[in-house]
Design a protein around this motif. Structure first.
Motif, PDB file in Angstrom:
ATOM      1  N   THR A  98      -9.909 -18.277  -6.658  1.00 48.81           N
ATOM      2  CA  THR A  98     -10.999 -19.187  -6.993  1.00 48.81           C
ATOM      3  C   THR A  98     -10.485 -20.548  -7.434  1.00 48.81           C
ATOM      4  OG1 THR A  98     -13.012 -19.453  -8.320  1.00 48.81           O
ATOM      5  CG2 THR A  98     -11.144 -18.353  -9.389  1.00 48.81           C
ATOM      6  N   THR A  99     -11.308 -21.545  -7.232  1.00 50.15           N
ATOM      7  CA  THR A  99     -11.011 -22.884  -7.730  1.00 50.15           C
ATOM      8  C   THR A  99     -11.620 -23.105  -9.109  1.00 50.15           C
ATOM      9  OG1 THR A  99     -12.954 -23.784  -6.605  1.00 50.15           O
ATOM     10  CG2 THR A  99     -10.836 -23.923  -5.431  1.00 50.15           C
ATOM     11  N   LEU A 100     -12.313 -22.121  -9.637  1.00 52.19           N
ATOM     12  CA  LEU A 100     -12.896 -22.227 -10.972  1.00 52.19           C
ATOM     13  C   LEU A 100     -11.800 -22.294 -12.022  1.00 52.19           C
ATOM     14  CD1 LEU A 100     -15.603 -19.434 -10.637  1.00 52.19           C
ATOM     15  CD2 LEU A 100     -15.999 -21.911 -10.572  1.00 52.19           C
ATOM     16  N   GLU A 101     -12.051 -23.032 -13.079  1.00 55.43           N
ATOM     17  CA  GLU A 101     -11.159 -23.045 -14.233  1.00 55.43           C
ATOM     18  C   GLU A 101     -11.810 -22.182 -15.291  1.00 55.43           C
ATOM     19  OE1 GLU A 101     -10.132 -27.004 -15.448  1.00 55.43           O
ATOM     20  OE2 GLU A 101      -9.646 -27.613 -13.406  1.00 55.43           O
ATOM     21  N   THR A 137     -11.602 -19.574 -18.745  1.00 54.86           N
ATOM     22  CA  THR A 137     -10.854 -19.210 -19.946  1.00 54.86           C
ATOM     23  C   THR A 137     -10.385 -17.768 -19.809  1.00 54.86           C
ATOM     24  OG1 THR A 137     -12.768 -18.335 -21.136  1.00 54.86           O
ATOM     25  CG2 THR A 137     -12.344 -20.729 -21.330  1.00 54.86           C
ATOM     26  N   PRO A 138      -9.398 -17.372 -20.599  1.00 57.28           N
ATOM     27  CA  PRO A 138      -9.001 -15.967 -20.571  1.00 57.28           C
ATOM     28  C   PRO A 138     -10.173 -15.016 -20.846  1.00 57.28           C
ATOM     29  CG  PRO A 138      -7.306 -17.243 -21.662  1.00 57.28           C
ATOM     30  CD  PRO A 138      -8.474 -18.175 -21.437  1.00 57.28           C
ATOM     31  N   ALA A 139     -11.036 -15.370 -21.776  1.00 55.36           N
ATOM     32  CA  ALA A 139     -12.191 -14.521 -22.086  1.00 55.36           C
ATOM     33  C   ALA A 139     -13.142 -14.424 -20.893  1.00 55.36           C
ATOM     34  CB  ALA A 139     -12.933 -15.050 -23.314  1.00 55.36           C
ATOM     35  N   GLN A 140     -13.360 -15.526 -20.190  1.00 55.77           N
ATOM     36  CA  GLN A 140     -14.223 -15.496 -19.007  1.00 55.77           C
ATOM     37  C   GLN A 140     -13.626 -14.606 -17.921  1.00 55.77           C
ATOM     38  OE1 GLN A 140     -14.406 -19.835 -18.542  1.00 55.77           O
ATOM     39  NE2 GLN A 140     -16.647 -19.672 -18.601  1.00 55.77           N
ATOM     40  N   LYS A 141     -12.315 -14.691 -17.731  1.00 57.45           N
ATOM     41  CA  LYS A 141     -11.658 -13.843 -16.736  1.00 57.45           C
ATOM     42  C   LYS A 141     -11.800 -12.367 -17.104  1.00 57.45           C
ATOM     43  CE  LYS A 141      -8.080 -17.079 -15.275  1.00 57.45           C
ATOM     44  NZ  LYS A 141      -6.627 -17.337 -15.238  1.00 57.45           N
ATOM     45  N   ALA A 155      -9.785   1.149 -11.204  1.00 59.57           N
ATOM     46  CA  ALA A 155     -10.143  -0.084 -10.491  1.00 59.57           C
ATOM     47  C   ALA A 155      -9.362  -1.273 -11.054  1.00 59.57           C
ATOM     48  CB  ALA A 155     -11.638  -0.342 -10.603  1.00 59.57           C
ATOM     49  N   ALA A 156      -8.528  -1.870 -10.218  1.00 61.40           N
ATOM     50  CA  ALA A 156      -7.727  -3.036 -10.613  1.00 61.40           C
ATOM     51  C   ALA A 156      -8.418  -4.309 -10.145  1.00 61.40           C
ATOM     52  CB  ALA A 156      -6.336  -2.941 -10.001  1.00 61.40           C
ATOM     53  N   VAL A 157      -8.480  -5.297 -11.034  1.00 58.55           N
ATOM     54  CA  VAL A 157      -9.108  -6.582 -10.719  1.00 58.55           C
ATOM     55  C   VAL A 157      -8.110  -7.684 -11.038  1.00 58.55           C
ATOM     56  CG1 VAL A 157     -11.034  -8.146 -11.194  1.00 58.55           C
ATOM     57  CG2 VAL A 157     -11.402  -5.658 -11.281  1.00 58.55           C
ATOM     58  N   VAL A 158      -7.944  -8.601 -10.091  1.00 53.84           N
ATOM     59  CA  VAL A 158      -7.058  -9.750 -10.250  1.00 53.84           C
ATOM     60  C   VAL A 158      -7.908 -11.009 -10.081  1.00 53.84           C
ATOM     61  CG1 VAL A 158      -5.073 -10.972  -9.293  1.00 53.84           C
ATOM     62  CG2 VAL A 158      -5.131  -8.463  -9.239  1.00 53.84           C
ATOM     63  N   VAL A 159      -7.727 -11.977 -10.987  1.00 49.01           N
ATOM     64  CA  VAL A 159      -8.419 -13.258 -10.870  1.00 49.01           C
ATOM     65  C   VAL A 159      -7.358 -14.346 -10.884  1.00 49.01           C
ATOM     66  CG1 VAL A 159     -10.124 -14.830 -11.860  1.00 49.01           C
ATOM     67  CG2 VAL A 159     -10.434 -12.340 -12.091  1.00 49.01           C
ATOM     68  N   ARG A 160      -7.221 -15.039  -9.748  1.00 49.45           N
ATOM     69  CA  ARG A 160      -6.213 -16.101  -9.625  1.00 49.45           C
ATOM     70  C   ARG A 160      -6.913 -17.446  -9.467  1.00 49.45           C
ATOM     71  NH1 ARG A 160      -4.307 -12.511  -5.576  1.00 49.45           N
ATOM     72  NH2 ARG A 160      -2.571 -11.262  -6.321  1.00 49.45           N
TER      73      ARG A 160
END
Length: 130
Positions: A8-11, A13-17, A39-44
């Motif tokens: 994502t191009t979103l910025e 916060t750690p809490a939002q992720k 279930a593994a989730v990755v947010v880059r």
């Protein structure tokens, strides 16, 4: 043993992720009729120059999901999950719906592994298999 990888191009916060990943995991569990512990989730986060669409867009907020999942779910079930994730990103972060993509790659259960387990094929005990 899904691996749900977001670019994502979103910025965020750690809490939002963390909140986003937790909600995605719950959506996956509900729609795909399985548990959450595997279930593994990755947010880059990526710069706008690192992600692009083939068409011009006036908004640089993009979100792409590459979902590696066990085979066996119906197209309708996958579509329901994809729409739920895209609705979440639109509602929570204002990502325009045309700026999101979801791609599913399906694997045989035994091809998906953790250190202490090897995945199994879809079974009716986990849900209706549709």
């Amino acid at each position: 043993m899904p691996l749900l990888q977001f670019e994502t191009t979103l910025e965020l916060t750690p809490a939002q992720k963390t909140d986003f990943a937790d909600t995605v995991r719950e959506l996956y569990s509900e729609v795909m009729q399985t548990g959450t512990s595997h279930a593994a989730v990755v947010v880059r986060e990526r710069s706008p120059a690192e992600l692009s669409l083939g068409r011009e867009t006036d908004d640089d907020r993009l979100l792409f999901l590459d979902a590696d999942i066990r085979e066996g779910r119906s197209a309708d079930r996958k579509r329901t999950f994809a729409r739920a994730v895209m609705d979440l990103a639109a509602d929570e972060f204002g990502v325009p719906t045309p700026n999101m993509k979801v791609v599913f790659t399906e694997h045989e259960g035994p091809s998906m592994m953790g250190y202490d387990r090897v995945g199994s094929d879809w079974s009716p005990e986990e849900g209706d298999g549709t």
